[in-house]
Design a protein around this motif. Structure first.
Motif, mmCIF file in Angstrom:
data_model
loop_
_atom_site.group_PDB
_atom_site.id
_atom_site.type_symbol
_atom_site.label_atom_id
_atom_site.label_comp_id
_atom_site.label_asym_id
_atom_site.label_seq_id
_atom_site.Cartn_x
_atom_site.Cartn_y
_atom_site.Cartn_z
ATOM 1 N N ILE A 1 -24.279 14.276 -17.799
ATOM 2 C CA ILE A 1 -24.137 13.773 -19.166
ATOM 3 C C ILE A 1 -22.736 13.191 -19.289
ATOM 4 C CG2 ILE A 1 -24.153 14.358 -21.617
ATOM 5 C CD1 ILE A 1 -25.924 16.774 -20.870
ATOM 6 N N VAL A 2 -22.651 11.891 -19.496
ATOM 7 C CA VAL A 2 -21.354 11.220 -19.598
ATOM 8 C C VAL A 2 -21.086 10.921 -21.070
ATOM 9 C CG1 VAL A 2 -19.977 9.244 -18.867
ATOM 10 C CG2 VAL A 2 -21.654 10.244 -17.307
ATOM 11 N N GLN A 3 -19.951 11.399 -21.555
ATOM 12 C CA GLN A 3 -19.611 11.269 -22.969
ATOM 13 C C GLN A 3 -18.186 10.736 -23.123
ATOM 14 O OE1 GLN A 3 -20.100 15.411 -24.098
ATOM 15 N NE2 GLN A 3 -17.992 15.909 -23.558
ATOM 16 N N GLU A 4 -17.815 10.454 -24.363
ATOM 17 C CA GLU A 4 -16.472 9.930 -24.628
ATOM 18 C C GLU A 4 -15.401 11.007 -24.484
ATOM 19 O OE1 GLU A 4 -15.537 6.968 -24.951
ATOM 20 O OE2 GLU A 4 -17.362 5.839 -25.352
ATOM 21 N N MET B 1 -23.123 29.114 -13.776
ATOM 22 C CA MET B 1 -24.520 29.259 -13.344
ATOM 23 C C MET B 1 -24.731 28.448 -12.075
ATOM 24 S SD MET B 1 -28.016 28.349 -15.412
ATOM 25 C CE MET B 1 -27.604 26.621 -15.536
ATOM 26 N N ALA B 2 -25.355 29.027 -11.075
ATOM 27 C CA ALA B 2 -25.570 28.339 -9.807
ATOM 28 C C ALA B 2 -26.568 27.210 -9.993
ATOM 29 C CB ALA B 2 -26.076 29.329 -8.755
ATOM 30 N N ARG B 3 -26.329 26.105 -9.288
ATOM 31 C CA ARG B 3 -27.221 24.960 -9.341
ATOM 32 C C ARG B 3 -27.821 24.753 -7.960
ATOM 33 N NH1 ARG B 3 -22.717 21.162 -11.763
ATOM 34 N NH2 ARG B 3 -21.464 22.685 -10.630
ATOM 35 N N ARG B 4 -29.136 24.621 -7.895
ATOM 36 C CA ARG B 4 -29.797 24.564 -6.603
ATOM 37 C C ARG B 4 -29.505 23.244 -5.907
ATOM 38 N NH1 ARG B 4 -32.861 28.746 -5.619
ATOM 39 N NH2 ARG B 4 -33.628 30.023 -7.314
ATOM 40 N N PHE B 5 -29.446 23.322 -4.563
ATOM 41 C CA PHE B 5 -29.200 22.140 -3.763
ATOM 42 C C PHE B 5 -30.451 21.270 -3.737
ATOM 43 C CE2 PHE B 5 -26.080 24.784 -1.051
ATOM 44 C CZ PHE B 5 -25.081 24.530 -1.955
ATOM 45 N N ASN B 6 -30.212 19.971 -3.642
ATOM 46 C CA ASN B 6 -31.293 19.010 -3.447
ATOM 47 C C ASN B 6 -31.378 18.743 -1.959
ATOM 48 O OD1 ASN B 6 -33.004 16.866 -3.397
ATOM 49 N ND2 ASN B 6 -31.799 15.545 -4.737
ATOM 50 N N ASN B 7 -32.543 18.933 -1.367
ATOM 51 C CA ASN B 7 -32.675 18.796 0.073
ATOM 52 C C ASN B 7 -33.791 17.814 0.388
ATOM 53 O OD1 ASN B 7 -31.701 19.807 2.668
ATOM 54 N ND2 ASN B 7 -33.777 20.601 2.920
ATOM 55 N N GLU C 1 -16.611 22.973 -14.605
ATOM 56 C CA GLU C 1 -17.503 24.033 -14.155
ATOM 57 C C GLU C 1 -17.820 23.800 -12.691
ATOM 58 O OE1 GLU C 1 -20.970 23.786 -16.561
ATOM 59 O OE2 GLU C 1 -19.956 24.371 -18.422
ATOM 60 N N ILE C 2 -17.666 24.842 -11.867
ATOM 61 C CA ILE C 2 -18.008 24.701 -10.455
ATOM 62 C C ILE C 2 -18.536 26.027 -9.935
ATOM 63 C CG2 ILE C 2 -15.597 25.151 -9.769
ATOM 64 C CD1 ILE C 2 -16.159 23.234 -7.356
ATOM 65 N N ASP C 3 -19.610 25.957 -9.191
ATOM 66 C CA ASP C 3 -20.223 27.136 -8.600
ATOM 67 C C ASP C 3 -19.315 27.688 -7.499
ATOM 68 O OD1 ASP C 3 -22.983 28.604 -8.183
ATOM 69 O OD2 ASP C 3 -22.248 28.070 -6.185
ATOM 70 N N GLN D 1 -22.441 19.625 -6.384
ATOM 71 C CA GLN D 1 -22.991 18.802 -7.447
ATOM 72 C C GLN D 1 -21.855 18.182 -8.272
ATOM 73 O OE1 GLN D 1 -26.063 17.947 -8.268
ATOM 74 N NE2 GLN D 1 -27.370 19.349 -7.099
ATOM 75 N N PRO D 2 -22.057 16.973 -8.776
ATOM 76 C CA PRO D 2 -21.097 16.425 -9.728
ATOM 77 C C PRO D 2 -21.132 17.230 -11.021
ATOM 78 C CG PRO D 2 -23.064 15.067 -9.657
ATOM 79 C CD PRO D 2 -23.211 16.092 -8.560
ATOM 80 N N PRO D 3 -20.187 17.019 -11.925
ATOM 81 C CA PRO D 3 -20.150 17.841 -13.139
ATOM 82 C C PRO D 3 -21.388 17.649 -14.006
ATOM 83 C CG PRO D 3 -18.675 15.960 -13.341
ATOM 84 C CD PRO D 3 -19.111 16.007 -11.908
ATOM 85 N N ARG D 4 -21.756 18.709 -14.689
ATOM 86 C CA ARG D 4 -22.892 18.628 -15.622
ATOM 87 C C ARG D 4 -22.556 17.728 -16.798
ATOM 88 N NH1 ARG D 4 -24.232 21.290 -20.194
ATOM 89 N NH2 ARG D 4 -22.343 22.550 -20.029
ATOM 90 N N VAL D 5 -21.295 17.786 -17.251
ATOM 91 C CA VAL D 5 -20.812 16.940 -18.343
ATOM 92 C C VAL D 5 -19.509 16.294 -17.872
ATOM 93 C CG1 VAL D 5 -20.102 16.819 -20.761
ATOM 94 C CG2 VAL D 5 -21.821 18.493 -20.052
ATOM 95 N N ALA D 6 -19.389 14.991 -18.062
ATOM 96 C CA ALA D 6 -18.211 14.264 -17.592
ATOM 97 C C ALA D 6 -17.737 13.294 -18.664
ATOM 98 C CB ALA D 6 -18.530 13.507 -16.304
#
Length: 205
Positions: free
Chosen positions: A171-174, A1-7, A180-182, A25-30
């Motif tokens: 979201i940083v988890q164990e 899914m595309a993620r909008r740029f922050n400008n 995922e990359i656009d 963007q950095p990963p949604r979950v890392a």
């Protein structure tokens, strides 16, 4: 899914305007303690205020640098790292590179990125070391001369702050998470890799 740029957009006292755009963007979950992939990358657009035209900014590239900061997930939360020197590691301060040495505006067959002005900065090895929900912020600083930025002097002694952009929530988890990359973000990384920039590879699964 595309993620909008922050400008974001700012003026300084030199007749130029500066805007920052989250190009990757950095990963949604890392995973906590592992380098972020995709790596955070920021486009820096410099425009002539009188003409409104984007310029390369090559003449001041040596005076500009970017600093990464970690925030909580609330867009208005105070910075967490620094001051917490353990929470975010990697190279937090990076210089800028030109997106293209000579944009091929007349070459209709060239890839779109090859025809664009401006510069960028990539943070190839950022690591968030504790679980939680965060955002990364990147501030653009200028050293030398008198400039009127959004805020005063950089607390790290680096210069005058011109602008800041923030990423989506991470979201940083164990546990590890799938990459995922656009497609547009992948194209951006491939473009700068083709220019000889060291871009990290996806983590092995």
């Amino acid at each position: 899914m595309a993620r909008r740029f922050n400008n974001t957009h700012s003026l300084d006292g030199s007749g130029r305007s500066y805007s920052l755009q989250v190009a990757v963007q950095p990963p949604r979950v890392a995973r906590a303690g592992a380098p972020l992939y995709p790596p955070l990358a920021i486009r820096v657009h410099i425009c002539d205020v009188e003409t409104g035209e984007e310029i390369s900014g090559e003449d001041e590239l040596n005076n500009l640098f970017a600093q990464a900061t970690l925030y909580g997930e609330n867009i208005n939360s105070p910075p967490l790292a620094p001051p917490d020197m353990f929470l975010l590691s990697g190279r937090l301060s990076m210089s800028l590179d030109l997106l293209n040495d000579a944009p091929g505006e007349s070459d209709e067959d060239a890839a779109p990125l090859s025809r664009q002005q401006g510069s960028y900065v990539i943070f190839p090895d950022l690591v968030i070391n504790r679980t939680g929900h965060y955002r990364l912020g990147v501030s653009l600083f200028k050293v030398g001369g008198s400039r009127r930025g959004r805020s005063s002097e950089d607390p790290h002694g680096g210069g005058t702050s011109l602008e800041e952009a923030k990423s989506n929530v991470i979201i940083v988890q164990e546990d590890s998470a799938p990459v995922e990359i656009d497609p547009e973000e992948q194209q951006f990384l491939e473009h700068i890799r083709d220019r000889g920039i060291m871009v990290p590879s996806p983590p092995s699964t």
